[in-house]
Design a protein around this motif. Structure first.
Motif, mmCIF file in Angstrom:
data_model
loop_
_atom_site.group_PDB
_atom_site.id
_atom_site.type_symbol
_atom_site.label_atom_id
_atom_site.label_comp_id
_atom_site.label_asym_id
_atom_site.label_seq_id
_atom_site.Cartn_x
_atom_site.Cartn_y
_atom_site.Cartn_z
ATOM 1 N N SER A 125 0.813 -1.218 0.000
ATOM 2 C CA SER A 125 0.000 0.000 0.000
ATOM 3 C C SER A 125 0.847 1.268 0.000
ATOM 4 O O SER A 125 0.306 2.367 0.160
ATOM 5 N N TYR A 167 2.046 -1.948 -4.960
ATOM 6 C CA TYR A 167 1.808 -2.788 -6.138
ATOM 7 C C TYR A 167 0.492 -3.530 -5.961
ATOM 8 O O TYR A 167 -0.022 -3.688 -4.846
ATOM 9 N N SER A 168 -0.052 -3.982 -7.070
ATOM 10 C CA SER A 168 -1.296 -4.752 -7.048
ATOM 11 C C SER A 168 -0.999 -6.203 -6.686
ATOM 12 O O SER A 168 0.109 -6.709 -6.921
ATOM 13 N N ASP A 224 -2.576 -8.703 -8.043
ATOM 14 C CA ASP A 224 -3.050 -9.558 -9.134
ATOM 15 C C ASP A 224 -2.022 -10.620 -9.522
ATOM 16 O O ASP A 224 -2.392 -11.692 -10.008
ATOM 17 N N ARG A 281 -5.429 3.613 1.452
ATOM 18 C CA ARG A 281 -4.647 2.675 0.628
ATOM 19 C C ARG A 281 -4.391 1.374 1.380
ATOM 20 O O ARG A 281 -4.437 0.284 0.803
ATOM 21 N N GLU A 304 -7.544 -0.619 1.337
ATOM 22 C CA GLU A 304 -7.783 -1.160 -0.008
ATOM 23 C C GLU A 304 -6.907 -2.376 -0.273
ATOM 24 O O GLU A 304 -7.347 -3.339 -0.915
ATOM 25 N N TYR A 305 -5.678 -2.333 0.210
ATOM 26 C CA TYR A 305 -4.779 -3.486 0.046
ATOM 27 C C TYR A 305 -5.335 -4.716 0.762
ATOM 28 O O TYR A 305 -5.379 -5.821 0.200
ATOM 29 N N GLN A 354 -8.423 -6.017 -1.089
ATOM 30 C CA GLN A 354 -8.079 -6.749 -2.308
ATOM 31 C C GLN A 354 -7.595 -8.158 -1.981
ATOM 32 O O GLN A 354 -7.939 -9.123 -2.679
#
Length: 485
Positions: free
Chosen positions: A220, A226-227, A229, A272, A275-276, A279
């Motif tokens: 974050s 970084y994402s 994914d 952030r 959100e991390y 996710q």
């Protein structure tokens, strides 16, 4: 007998007899050779032997060979290897002489043989633990008990490269040096180890756990974030395994997640961070029971103004998937349950009740049973399984700072605990604290091999992170403790 020419057969001639040469003794022959080499023939054999130079030591020859190798390498283009030998200390009497270590290039220059590898020793046998008996207690509680982030048995496996844990992390300087892909690989290894931890938990009847917030280091961060994914397949595998066994996985972002800060940069960083975590849970396909718990944060000199900022941030700034998983928790310093309940009830945000924090920072007008009834009503409206936190101060703790520190294990379940509740045990002994309560109250079968004895002595000191500064003013300490800027 002599033979005359007349007595010889036809076609044969008479040759003169060779003179006999007297045999020379080996020592005399050697002396003659020495006389030829030595201009002074008067020296005897012992004196001459002393003048013959002794053969050079192997070390000298080795150094010459290395010097020739240096010259050869230096003459060839593009080679600047260092062929220096490590200096060896003088051999002391009664000690075995050590050989100077050679570099890989030295080994190739001499005979092409790589250096010998050290022989690995067999792992030590598992020690035999003496587990003390416990005094049995009664309870009507039949919910799940869980622990946070770390499994001590798997973390302490030997050898060290077989240890299983999910908190591999680093510093920003390491990111600058090794690159972001190196850091992302730490996250991949962390989440892969969760598969082993979930399997261990299932074998030991523990079906509730908090994931480490350091699962993906600096994910974050404003510059180095970084994402997730890239780890989506592994996260999906972990979530599928947890859902298969019926395990509940939650997260608890750290103390720097401050939704009521007066600084916009802090609020943005907090969002952030949330959100991390959201996710990570979403990629694991964890249901609504996978909540994110945070504290109210600092009061910044004005508690009511800080509460208003928390309300505004939740209503206006949080993405929907973050708000759907958000849960608040009463803390031991700034916000008790009575402070947070109005926001939780107005915004339909569940409140996790912490028994230890309530003992240190109680709600004067509300009993634990009344608080739990109101918080459970919010959980029910949201369709989320209620959860609470339990910890105890260490034995002998007197001051507030000493009482804040968690004991290694909990020795009792709270009286106000509902029968069907997920209870997170916040204790230093992690999974051992859960197994201890299993034995005390006969909640679940326990595998004896999974038990470890408690520590003989528990220190009352807290071992938090130390500052590099030598001194702190009282004002700075209060600012850090209560979150004021």
């Amino acid at each position: 007998m002599e033979v005359t020419a007349a007595e010889l057969q036809p076609g044969r001639t008479l040759r003169p007899r060779a003179e006999k040469v007297p045999k020379i003794a080996p020592s005399a022959k050697k002396q003659e050779q020495c006389d030829e080499l030595d201009p002074n023939p008067l020296l005897d054999e012992e004196e001459h032997r002393m003048k013959i130079p002794k053969p050079r030591h192997k070390t000298t020859l080795l150094k010459k060979k290395i010097a020739r190798a240096r010259e050869t390498k230096a003459s060839s283009p593009g080679s600047d290897e260092d062929f220096s030998l490590a200096k060896t200390k003088k051999q002391s009497k009664g000690t075995k002489k050590r050989k100077a270590p050679l570099t890989d290039n030295d080994a190739e220059s001499f005979d092409g043989q790589p250096p010998k590898k050290k022989r690995k020793h067999a792992p030590k046998a598992e020690p035999v633990y003496v587990i003390p008996e416990v005094e049995r207690k009664e309870t009507t509680f039949r919910g799940r008990l869980g622990y946070a982030c770390l499994n001590t048995i798997l973390r302490n496996k030997k050898p060290a490269d077989e240890a299983v844990f999910c908190s591999r992390t680093c510093r920003i300087e390491t990111i600058k040096k090794n690159g972001i892909e190196w850091v992302k690989d730490l996250g991949r290894r962390n989440i892969e180890d969760m598969l082993k931890i979930i399997e261990w938990n299932e074998e030991n009847n523990i079906r509730f756990m908090r994931l480490s917030s350091e699962m993906f280091p600096f994910a974050s961060h404003e510059l180095y974030g970084y994402s997730l994914d890239y780890c989506a397949p592994i996260l999906a595998e972990v979530g599928a395994l947890a859902n298969k066994y019926g395990h509940r996985l939650t997260v608890h972002p750290g103390q720097y997640t401050q939704l009521g800060s007066p600084r916009d940069s802090v609020i943005k960083a907090s969002i952030r961070e949330l959100e991390y975590h959201a996710q990570m849970l979403n990629l694991m396909a964890i249901g609504p029971d996978g909540v994110m718990i945070i504290h109210g944060g600092g009061v910044y000199g004005d508690k009511e103004a800080a509460l208003a900022r928390i309300r505004k941030t939740v209503e206006e700034d949080l993405p929907k998937d973050v708000r759907d998983r958000l849960v608040l928790e009463n803390d031991e310093l700034c916000y008790n349950a009575a402070d947070l309940l109005p926001i939780c009830e107005d915004l339909d945000i569940p409140l996790v009740f912490d028994y230890h924090h309530d003992a240190l920072n109680p709600s004067s007008d509300l009993t634990p049973s009344e608080i739990i009834a109101r918080t459970n009503a919010i959980f029910a409206r949201r369709g989320i399984k209620p959860k609470q936190h339990l910890s105890e101060p260490r034995e002998g703790a007197v001051t507030v700072m000493e009482r804040r520190a968690h004991a290694d294990r909990c020795q009792r379940l709270p009286e106000a605990l509902p029968d069907d509740m997920d209870l997170m045990i916040e204790a230093k002994d992690k999974e051992q604290a859960v197994l201890h309560l299993y034995r005390l109250y006969n909640l679940q079968p326990v595998i004896y091999a999974s038990l470890r004895p408690p520590a003989d002595i528990q220190s009352k000191e807290t071992k938090g992170r130390k500052s590099h500064r030598k001194t702190h003013s009282k004002k700075a300490f209060a600012s850090n403790a209560f979150g004021s800027d």
